[in-house]
Design a protein around this motif. Structure first.
Motif, short mmCIF file in Angstrom:
data_model
loop_
_atom_site.label_atom_id
_atom_site.label_comp_id
_atom_site.label_asym_id
_atom_site.label_seq_id
_atom_site.Cartn_x
_atom_site.Cartn_y
_atom_site.Cartn_z
N THR A 1 -11.81 1.61 7.00
CA THR A 1 -11.57 2.19 5.71
C THR A 1 -10.67 1.79 4.93
O THR A 1 -10.47 1.54 3.72
N LEU A 2 -9.21 1.41 5.58
CA LEU A 2 -8.18 0.80 5.00
C LEU A 2 -8.51 -0.42 4.46
O LEU A 2 -8.18 -1.06 3.59
N LEU A 3 -9.07 -1.19 5.37
CA LEU A 3 -9.62 -2.73 4.86
C LEU A 3 -10.54 -2.66 3.58
O LEU A 3 -10.23 -3.44 2.86
N ARG A 4 -11.63 -1.62 3.79
CA ARG A 4 -12.35 -1.71 2.34
C ARG A 4 -11.71 -1.21 1.36
O ARG A 4 -11.93 -1.48 0.36
N ALA A 5 -10.70 -0.22 1.46
CA ALA A 5 -9.90 0.32 0.08
C ALA A 5 -9.16 -0.89 -0.54
O ALA A 5 -9.09 -1.17 -1.57
N ILE A 6 -8.92 -1.78 0.51
CA ILE A 6 -7.75 -3.01 0.01
C ILE A 6 -8.83 -3.87 -0.61
O ILE A 6 -8.51 -4.63 -1.95
N ASP B 1 -14.88 16.78 2.94
CA ASP B 1 -13.83 17.45 3.58
C ASP B 1 -13.17 16.46 4.74
O ASP B 1 -11.91 16.99 5.21
N PHE B 2 -13.51 15.55 4.84
CA PHE B 2 -13.27 14.78 6.05
C PHE B 2 -12.14 13.78 5.44
O PHE B 2 -12.54 13.09 4.42
N THR B 3 -10.85 13.72 6.01
CA THR B 3 -9.57 13.00 5.42
C THR B 3 -9.61 11.43 6.63
O THR B 3 -9.36 11.61 7.54
N ALA B 4 -10.30 10.36 5.88
CA ALA B 4 -10.52 9.15 6.62
C ALA B 4 -8.99 8.49 6.67
O ALA B 4 -9.02 7.85 7.74
N LEU B 5 -8.29 8.56 5.73
CA LEU B 5 -6.98 8.04 5.63
C LEU B 5 -6.02 9.18 5.13
O LEU B 5 -6.22 9.74 3.89
N ASN B 6 -4.82 9.26 5.68
CA ASN B 6 -4.00 10.32 5.32
C ASN B 6 -2.53 9.77 4.82
O ASN B 6 -1.58 9.58 5.71
N ASP B 7 -2.28 9.46 3.58
CA ASP B 7 -0.94 8.86 3.26
C ASP B 7 -0.43 7.89 3.89
O ASP B 7 0.73 7.77 4.38
N VAL B 8 -1.41 6.89 3.92
CA VAL B 8 -1.06 5.51 4.40
C VAL B 8 -0.13 4.71 3.51
O VAL B 8 -0.44 4.26 2.65
N SER B 9 1.02 4.21 3.85
CA SER B 9 1.96 3.13 3.31
C SER B 9 2.00 1.92 4.34
O SER B 9 2.57 2.24 5.33
N LEU B 10 2.21 0.83 3.83
CA LEU B 10 2.34 -0.58 4.36
C LEU B 10 2.60 -1.57 3.61
O LEU B 10 2.02 -1.73 2.49
N GLU B 11 3.47 -2.45 3.84
CA GLU B 11 3.68 -3.71 3.41
C GLU B 11 3.42 -5.09 3.96
O GLU B 11 3.55 -4.98 5.34
N VAL B 12 2.60 -5.83 3.66
CA VAL B 12 2.32 -7.20 4.24
C VAL B 12 2.98 -8.22 3.38
O VAL B 12 2.97 -8.28 2.29
N TYR B 13 3.41 -9.01 4.19
CA TYR B 13 4.25 -10.37 3.57
C TYR B 13 3.33 -11.46 3.46
O TYR B 13 2.63 -11.65 4.33
N GLU B 14 3.84 -12.53 2.51
CA GLU B 14 3.16 -13.88 2.40
C GLU B 14 2.97 -14.62 3.91
O GLU B 14 3.78 -14.50 4.52
N SER B 15 1.76 -14.88 4.00
CA SER B 15 1.67 -15.86 5.15
C SER B 15 1.51 -15.06 6.49
O SER B 15 1.16 -15.75 7.53
N ILE C 1 0.78 -1.30 -0.01
CA ILE C 1 -0.09 0.04 -0.11
C ILE C 1 1.07 1.22 -0.06
O ILE C 1 1.94 1.55 0.80
N GLU C 2 0.73 2.01 -0.85
CA GLU C 2 1.59 3.23 -1.07
C GLU C 2 0.64 4.66 -1.27
O GLU C 2 -0.37 4.82 -1.92
N ASN C 3 0.95 5.38 -0.11
CA ASN C 3 0.40 6.84 -0.13
C ASN C 3 -1.06 6.84 -0.22
O ASN C 3 -1.51 7.92 -0.75
N LYS D 1 -1.83 3.94 -4.19
CA LYS D 1 -1.88 2.49 -5.11
C LYS D 1 -1.81 1.41 -4.16
O LYS D 1 -1.32 1.58 -2.86
N ILE D 2 -2.64 0.36 -4.57
CA ILE D 2 -2.57 -0.91 -3.84
C ILE D 2 -2.07 -1.99 -4.88
O ILE D 2 -2.63 -2.30 -5.83
N GLU D 3 -1.17 -2.58 -4.52
CA GLU D 3 -0.51 -3.92 -5.22
C GLU D 3 -0.81 -5.05 -4.42
O GLU D 3 -0.50 -5.26 -3.08
N GLN D 4 -0.98 -6.16 -5.03
CA GLN D 4 -1.17 -7.82 -4.47
C GLN D 4 -0.42 -8.65 -5.49
O GLN D 4 -0.71 -8.53 -6.75
#
Length: 363
Positions: free
Chosen positions: A51-56, A22-36, A13-15, A66-69
């Motif tokens: 909100t982050l789970l629903r975006a994924i 006008d409400f910002t629910a997620l603000n420039d969130v970046s995260l990496e999750v590894y296999e298993s 997950i990038e930025n 950006k979201i990559e899987q």
């Protein structure tokens, strides 16, 4: 589960930013999750974790980011084109379908052969401990059993990613404790990469390989349960996870802080002399038993004692605490041996390795 630093992330997950008007629910969130990996998004209501789970999942497309899987850009794909299974708090089972048909639903949509569907559903019901419940309807099952069916349905198509949206919060406490152990065991056996949303810190600490603590749409800290609990990066994390004492203080010099009438030795990090800080320590880390080490020993008085079964939680005060009572956990044996009562005077020690310092605004 450990991840090698050279391992490529399964989910990246990038930025990510999500705005609702006008409400910002997620603000420039970046995260990496590894296999298993089993990762928990943890935080108070409204922090952005759901909100982050629903975006994924593609259920709420991000405003930007950006979201990559598995190396594939999923950012704007609809949910049906993403490789995940999801379990909701409300089970979301089809009430008019049997347990067997609920689990088979996704497989039937893929037009798989009947014998293959039957074998897979039978295998999954066995896996979640419901081998004889296939002919029943959801209303005939307990809440815990319904959530097991929802879990089996989510896993039926062998998704690469399992998303759990507060899956245990609708269950009573005893069932919740039992089922969280079962879910973690199932996740380990299947090796499926799992992201779970929870507001329950105990769930996160017991189930997660890594915890992502969120507040006000940003990630406060990411780390193992031991890291999050033992070395909270911010005062928010320290306060949200477990119980923490906070006492105002000042950095006297490198390696020494002043807290009320006491000087404490600890790692002052990058705080300059004169910095207004908050001294933090957990109740279980305060030592009243072995005082052979003489540094950081403070004289206190017991103001209140609360019996909590395997230990007593004491509220203690004194000149060292700037008028703040702090909490300390004492074993039953210690309380009996020292005859600790309300009004007792007692020496306690703040072990330097367990003292955390956080910035404090000047009064």
């Amino acid at each position: 589960m450990s991840t090698a630093t050279e391992q490529k992330p399964f989910l990246k997950i990038e930025n990510l930013t999500k705005k609702f008007g006008d409400f910002t629910a997620l603000n420039d969130v970046s995260l990496e999750v590894y296999e298993s990996e089993f990762v928990c998004f943890l935080g108070p209501s409204g922090c952005g974790k759901t909100t982050l789970l629903r975006a994924i999942a593609g259920l709420d497309i991000q405003t930007y980011g950006k979201i990559e899987q598995s190396g594939q850009d999923m950012s704007n794909l609809p949910p049906a084109e993403r490789d995940f299974g999801i379990v909701f708090q409300s089970y979301a089972l089809f009430p008019n379908l049997t347990v067997f048909k609920n689990v088979a639903y996704g497989l039937e949509n893929r037009k798989l052969p009947t014998d293959q569907i039957n074998a897979r559903v039978t295998e999954l019901l066995e896996l979640v401990g419901l081998p004889d419940q296939g002919t029943k309807y959801p209303a005939q099952l307990s809440g815990g059993q319904q959530q097991r069916v929802a879990l089996a349905r989510a896993m039926a198509t062998s998704p690469g990613l399992l998303l759990l949206d507060e899956p245990l919060s609708a269950l009573d406490a005893k069932v919740r404790v039992h089922l969280r152990s079962e879910i973690k065991d199932l996740q380990r056996r299947l090796g499926v990469t799992t992201v779970m949303v929870t507001h329950d810190q105990e769930e996160a600490l017991t189930m997660a390989d890594r915890i992502v603590v969120m507040d006000q749409g940003v990630i406060e800290q990411t780390g193992t349960p031991e890291d999050i609990y033992g070395k909270p990066a911010t005062a928010f994390v320290a306060d949200f996870i477990g119980t923490m004492n906070f006492v105002p203080g000042t950095v006297e010099r490198a390696g020494t802080v002043k807290m009320g009438g006491a000087e404490l030795h600890c790692d002052t990090g990058e705080f300059a002399p004169g910095s207004a800080i908050t001294v933090a320590i957990r109740p279980e880390d305060i030592n009243a038993q072995d005082l052979s080490e003489t540094d950081n020993v403070v004289e206190t008085e017991i103001h209140h004692l609360e019996f909590l079964g395997s230990f007593y939680r004491a509220e203690i005060g004194g000149d060292a605490f700037s008028g703040h009572d702090i909490r300390a956990d004492f074993s039953i044996n210690l309380v009996r041996r020292k005859d600790i009562q309300v009004g007792s005077k007692i020496s306690i020690r703040f072990p330097p390795d367990f003292i955390q310092l956080y910035p404090r605004a000047e009064d």
